[in-house]
Design a protein around this motif. Structure first.
Motif, PDB file in Angstrom:
ATOM      1  N   THR A  68       0.826  -1.211   0.000  1.00  0.00           N
ATOM      2  CA  THR A  68       0.000   0.000   0.000  1.00  0.00           C
ATOM      3  C   THR A  68       0.857   1.257   0.000  1.00  0.00           C
ATOM      4  N   ALA A  69       1.931   1.243   0.785  1.00  0.00           N
ATOM      5  CA  ALA A  69       2.799   2.418   0.863  1.00  0.00           C
ATOM      6  C   ALA A  69       3.429   2.754  -0.476  1.00  0.00           C
ATOM      7  N   LEU A  70       3.842   1.722  -1.206  1.00  0.00           N
ATOM      8  CA  LEU A  70       4.513   1.954  -2.482  1.00  0.00           C
ATOM      9  C   LEU A  70       3.543   2.279  -3.613  1.00  0.00           C
ATOM     10  N   ILE A  71       2.387   1.624  -3.613  1.00  0.00           N
ATOM     11  CA  ILE A  71       1.481   1.726  -4.758  1.00  0.00           C
ATOM     12  C   ILE A  71       0.273   2.623  -4.475  1.00  0.00           C
ATOM     13  N   GLY A  72      -0.150   2.728  -3.216  1.00  0.00           N
ATOM     14  CA  GLY A  72      -1.345   3.524  -2.893  1.00  0.00           C
ATOM     15  C   GLY A  72      -1.302   4.945  -3.421  1.00  0.00           C
ATOM     16  N   PRO A  73      -0.235   5.720  -3.139  1.00  0.00           N
ATOM     17  CA  PRO A  73      -0.174   7.075  -3.688  1.00  0.00           C
ATOM     18  C   PRO A  73      -0.148   7.115  -5.215  1.00  0.00           C
ATOM     19  N   LEU A  74       0.427   6.064  -5.830  1.00  0.00           N
ATOM     20  CA  LEU A  74       0.420   6.008  -7.296  1.00  0.00           C
ATOM     21  C   LEU A  74      -0.998   5.810  -7.827  1.00  0.00           C
ATOM     22  N   LEU A  75      -1.814   5.021  -7.092  1.00  0.00           N
ATOM     23  CA  LEU A  75      -3.214   4.874  -7.477  1.00  0.00           C
ATOM     24  C   LEU A  75      -3.941   6.209  -7.348  1.00  0.00           C
ATOM     25  N   GLY A  76      -3.607   6.966  -6.296  1.00  0.00           N
ATOM     26  CA  GLY A  76      -4.205   8.296  -6.147  1.00  0.00           C
ATOM     27  C   GLY A  76      -3.802   9.227  -7.273  1.00  0.00           C
ATOM     28  N   ALA A  77      -2.521   9.186  -7.645  1.00  0.00           N
ATOM     29  CA  ALA A  77      -2.059  10.012  -8.757  1.00  0.00           C
ATOM     30  C   ALA A  77      -2.729   9.598 -10.065  1.00  0.00           C
ATOM     31  N   ALA A  78      -2.912   8.283 -10.247  1.00  0.00           N
ATOM     32  CA  ALA A  78      -3.604   7.804 -11.450  1.00  0.00           C
ATOM     33  C   ALA A  78      -5.047   8.279 -11.465  1.00  0.00           C
ATOM     34  N   ALA A  79      -5.695   8.291 -10.288  1.00  0.00           N
ATOM     35  CA  ALA A  79      -7.077   8.778 -10.209  1.00  0.00           C
ATOM     36  C   ALA A  79      -7.155  10.269 -10.533  1.00  0.00           C
ATOM     37  N   TYR A  82      -6.415  10.129 -14.573  1.00  0.00           N
ATOM     38  CA  TYR A  82      -7.311   9.398 -15.466  1.00  0.00           C
ATOM     39  C   TYR A  82      -8.750   9.322 -14.966  1.00  0.00           C
ATOM     40  N   GLY A  83      -8.998   9.765 -13.738  1.00  0.00           N
ATOM     41  CA  GLY A  83     -10.325   9.639 -13.146  1.00  0.00           C
ATOM     42  C   GLY A  83     -10.394   8.428 -12.232  1.00  0.00           C
ATOM     43  N   ARG A  85     -12.917   6.219 -11.740  1.00  0.00           N
ATOM     44  CA  ARG A  85     -13.679   5.030 -12.120  1.00  0.00           C
ATOM     45  C   ARG A  85     -12.803   3.858 -12.601  1.00  0.00           C
ATOM     46  N   PRO A  86     -11.963   4.025 -13.610  1.00  0.00           N
ATOM     47  CA  PRO A  86     -11.171   2.864 -14.065  1.00  0.00           C
ATOM     48  C   PRO A  86     -10.175   2.387 -13.018  1.00  0.00           C
ATOM     49  N   VAL A  87      -9.601   3.322 -12.263  1.00  0.00           N
ATOM     50  CA  VAL A  87      -8.598   2.949 -11.263  1.00  0.00           C
ATOM     51  C   VAL A  87      -9.215   2.118 -10.150  1.00  0.00           C
ATOM     52  N   VAL A  88     -10.353   2.576  -9.603  1.00  0.00           N
ATOM     53  CA  VAL A  88     -11.004   1.864  -8.502  1.00  0.00           C
ATOM     54  C   VAL A  88     -11.560   0.525  -8.979  1.00  0.00           C
ATOM     55  N   LEU A  89     -12.151   0.520 -10.163  1.00  0.00           N
ATOM     56  CA  LEU A  89     -12.763  -0.706 -10.665  1.00  0.00           C
ATOM     57  C   LEU A  89     -11.723  -1.816 -10.834  1.00  0.00           C
TER      58      LEU A  89
END
Length: 410
Positions: A68-79, A82-83, A85-89
């Motif tokens: 989570t520490a390594l990838i979580g902020p990257l998911l936030g940046a992707a959201a 890119y929005g 919806r695709p990231v969370v789904l």
């Protein structure tokens, strides 16, 4: 009801936030938090039951936090880019599959290394529902409400969101304890996977997933270096300390209950901490403006530290329940304050990133403490481990003091 096709615009008297989001949003966002709350306790309980090792259970949680520490902020940046919806789904579907996989592998002859890798991937694919929900609501508030009312709505919203986190962390461990006791140690993890498929998917598909803050256009997005300002990082440090507190308290409590022959009931007892926390988190919306954010952090951080001292002195399950209820009083308002400060200080167009940084701070602290305190509990017993939350509370209080000095300097 709010829809992406018909966004609300600022008006002299905009509708309530509930009407902006639609009535279904808040129940969906609340239940979508449960898989994460169940995952943390459920994986720890599963591994301890399957492999008979508190240290391995703590190490598994640590790898979850590292992911989570390594990838979580990257998911936030992707959201942000890119929005949501695709990231969370995608993250939700992958995460649910991995949870089901570890439930199967834990009791199989699979090597320990395989469990640790799966744990890392579970953390990496965590959908980050709580921080992304905050980001959505901040986006609606900044678009719809004029500045004076926006501040009041934001304060109440952050109070609700923190209370929702606490309610998830109250009911999550309780559900884990009930399922583990009645249906076996794999049931909580499988249950979390099912909830993720249903409610995280619903969260991803909700119309609010398309909301962006008023300043979130790509051209106005602040540079990445703005994320490393002191004002942004100090709430992250605070949530890291809070995560360290959660992890050390849960792991020490698991050892405490194991010494009494009931490790699977740790989740039920741990849930007591969230009752006082959720109640006080909701009460933050009623605090007067003269009780400043900086003062709230230091005040309730001190309450948390006092409660941590009491934890080290507990000798009975009844005493543990009472102490955890008191500890919760210091947790809820402190978390509300951290998220409110972070929402106000987030660089333009970086709201989701900042919120996931805080969320990652909680989980990496929780997981690191689980590993360290798990090893300590296995070698020295629960008595020593129960003093470790005090070190975490000192970090929370220290970050609060640093924030107060920073605020005074500004």
């Amino acid at each position: 009801m709010y829809t992406s096709a018909t966004p609300k615009t600022p008006a002299s008297s905009p509708a309530s936030l509930l009407r902006q989001t639609g009535a279904g949003y808040f129940p969906i966002a609340l239940i979508a938090r449960l898989p994460f709350a169940m995952m943390v306790v459920g994986v720890l309980t599963l591994v301890v039951a399957a492999r008979d090792s508190i240290a391995l259970g703590g190490a598994t949680s640590a790898l979850t936090g590292l992911g989570t520490a390594l990838i979580g902020p990257l998911l936030g940046a992707a959201a942000d880019k890119y929005g949501q919806r695709p990231v969370v789904l995608i993250a939700g579907l992958v995460n649910s599959g991995l949870l089901a996989l570890i439930a199967w592998l834990a009791f199989s002859p699979a090597p320990t290394s395989t469990l640790l890798v799966i744990a890392f991937l579970i953390g990496a694919s965590t959908p980050q529902v709580a921080p992304l929900s905050r980001s959505r609501l901040v986006g609606i508030i900044t678009r719809v409400y004029p500045r004076p009312r926006a501040a009041r709505v934001l304060n109440g919203t952050m109070a609700y969101e923190s209370a929702a986190d606490e309610m998830a962390f109250v009911f999550g461990p309780v559900v884990v304890g009930l399922l583990a006791t009645t249906a076996g140690p794999t049931a909580p993890v499988v249950g979390a996977a099912v909830l993720a498929v249903v409610f995280v998917t619903a969260f991803a598909l909700h119309p609010t997933a398309t909301v962006r803050a008023a300043d979130a256009a790509p051209a106005s997005r602040a540079p990445v270096r703005e994320l490393f300002r002191f004002g942004v990082l100090v709430p992250v440090a605070g949530t890291l300390g809070m995560g360290l507190f959660f992890g050390s308290a849960l792991t020490a409590l698991t050892a405490f209950m194991a010494e009494r022959g009931a490790p699977e009931q740790a989740g039920l007892v741990y849930g007591a901490m969230g009752l006082g926390s959720a109640a006080l988190a909701l009460a933050v919306a009623l605090f007067p403006a003269r009780f400043t954010l900086a003062a709230r952090w230091t005040t309730f951080g001190a309450v948390l530290a006092a409660g941590a001292i009491a934890l080290g002195l507990v000798a009975s399950v009844a005493g543990m329940l009472v102490t955890l209820l008191v500890v919760g009083i210091g947790i809820g308002p402190t978390l509300v304050t951290m998220y409110t400060l972070a929402a106000g200080r987030a660089p333009a167009g970086r709201s989701a990133t900042v919120m996931t940084m805080l969320g990652s701070g909680v989980i990496v602290g929780q997981s690191a403490a689980s590993a360290l305190v798990g090893a300590l509990a296995e070698s020295t017993g629960a008595g020593t481990a129960l003093w470790m939350p005090l070190a975490a509370a000192a970090i929370v209080l220290g970050a609060g003091v640093a924030n107060a000095l920073h605020t005074r300097g500004r």
